[in-house]
Enzyme design. Structure first.
Site, PDB file in Angstrom:
ATOM      1  N   SER A   1       0.831  -1.201   0.000  1.00  0.00           N
ATOM      2  CA  SER A   1       0.000   0.000   0.000  1.00  0.00           C
ATOM      3  C   SER A   1       0.864   1.249   0.000  1.00  0.00           C
ATOM      4  CB  SER A   1      -0.905   0.031   1.248  1.00  0.00           C
ATOM      5  OG  SER A   1      -1.809  -1.042   1.259  1.00  0.00           O
TER       6      SER A   1
ATOM      7  N   SER B   1      -3.818  -3.679  -2.801  1.00  0.00           N
ATOM      8  CA  SER B   1      -3.056  -2.482  -2.456  1.00  0.00           C
ATOM      9  C   SER B   1      -3.990  -1.341  -2.069  1.00  0.00           C
ATOM     10  CB  SER B   1      -2.194  -2.056  -3.653  1.00  0.00           C
ATOM     11  OG  SER B   1      -1.345  -0.986  -3.308  1.00  0.00           O
TER      12      SER B   1
ATOM     13  N   ASP C   1      -3.999   2.262  -2.112  1.00  0.00           N
ATOM     14  CA  ASP C   1      -3.302   3.425  -2.689  1.00  0.00           C
ATOM     15  C   ASP C   1      -4.232   4.624  -2.582  1.00  0.00           C
ATOM     16  OD1 ASP C   1      -1.290   1.606  -3.437  1.00  0.00           O
ATOM     17  OD2 ASP C   1      -2.326   1.164  -5.303  1.00  0.00           O
TER      18      ASP C   1
END
Length: 354
Positions: A240, A278, A280
């Site tokens: 991340s 992830s 983000d």
């Protein structure tokens, strides 16, 4: 304060983009912005190799009361595998009224509580004579190096990080929330960079970025000649990143959203593909306007940039460049770190300057 530029990527003869940096090449080049860290680095008395390798980072848009003088803000999710607080209201109202806090995944509740306690202590009106407050916290998973199940971060750590916040050069690498983070299989964490956009001879705007990097595999890293350096973690992981974007440009929350989206370009240039697992996430704010919590007026007047002015494209470029360089700085500023069960993540070896 010691010069912290000695391990930024520019110390190794590497540079990103074409726009000039601010004097510190970090987010505190945006006037008023403050950053503070609390780093936790100690063995835990379990006899099982448990180790606390984590921390808290606080980003304050200005040094006054953020609740009474809010700033314009927006957030953007590149991929939503994350556990943040406060972003729903930020996007609904277009303002930020608390510090932006960063920590590990399981410490979001403790950091939220500590930040709330800090804000309540300085604002007797919150929840009494006026409304409640929206606390913003972002996270990444540091469980390879940190015994995350032990939940060692306390509300007091969040309060200390806020109190430590200053407008001096930002400490980067394996510090604060970045203490236990891994990027591209190497030691990651906190990184920062800035860009200056010259508008007229006597007018410029600054864009600053700070990242919490914790994503990617060695083979994803796009600077190929760096891959032959130190040993990298080979375990596959989506990881991340939290990207915090600051600017003094007079932009609306909608324009901030447009700027936030361009940080994804900088992230992609490093080698990220925003993987399935992830988180983000981008949090952006502008210091150009302070929005009073108490106002009896029916209307308010603000100055903002024209959408079609060439400066917008320059700001877009600044966001991409500063994000890419901030990520590289999180790698170059980090140090080899050993954490839980003896797990060690090596720092990426940058080439000596010729």
């Amino acid at each position: 304060m010691a010069d912290l530029n000695n391990r930024k990527i520019r110390a190794y003869g590497l540079a990103v983009g074409k726009l000039p940096t601010g004097s510190k090449n970090d987010i505190t080049d945006v006037a008023g912005v403050r950053v503070g860290h609390v780093t936790i680095d100690r063995p835990l008395d379990s006899g099982q190799g448990e180790y606390a390798c984590t921390g808290v980072t606080a980003i304050l848009p200005h040094g006054g009361s953020l609740f009474r003088e809010k700033v314009t803000a927006a957030s953007y999710v590149l991929n939503g595998f994350g556990k943040t607080t406060g972003l729903v209201q930020v996007n609904e109202l277009g303002v930020l009224e608390s510090p932006i806090m960063l920590t590990n995944t399981f410490s979001v509740p403790a950091v939220t509580q500590g930040t709330l306690q800090y804000m309540l202590a300085g604002h007797e009106e919150i929840g009494d004579t006026t409304g409640t407050i929206n606390i913003v916290v972002g996270e990444c998973n540091d469980s390879h190096l940190n015994s995350i199940r032990q939940c060692v971060v306390t509300p007091e750590d969040a309060i200390e990080a806020i109190r430590k916040a200053s407008d001096e050069q930002v400490e980067e690498g394996a510090v604060g929330a970045g203490k236990g983070m891994v990027a591209f299989g190497y030691k990651g964490g906190i990184g920062s960079s800035s860009r200056v956009v010259q508008v007229e001879e006597d007018k410029s705007y600054t864009v600053g970025v700070i990242v919490l990097s914790n994503f990617g595999r060695k083979e994803d890293l796009r600077i190929d000649y760096l891959k032959s350096g130190a040993q990298a973690l080979q375990e596959p992981a989506d990881g991340s990143i939290i990207i915090v974007l600051a600017t003094d440009a007079p932009v609306s929350d909608r324009q901030l959203l447009r700027l936030a989206k361009r940080t994804g370009i900088g992230l992609g240039r490093t080698g990220s593909h925003f993987g399935h697992g992830s988180g983000d996430i981008v949090i952006a704010f502008s210091t150009a306007h302070k929005i009073s919590h108490q106002s009896t007026g029916l209307t308010e007047t603000r100055t903002q940039l024209r959408e079609d002015h060439p400066v917008m494209n320059e700001l877009f470029a600044a966001c991409a460049e500063a994000t890419e360089e901030a990520i590289y700085n999180s790698l170059s500023q980090a140090v080899t770190t050993t954490g839980r069960k003896g797990n060690t993540i090596h720092a990426l070896e940058f080439p000596a300057q010729s």
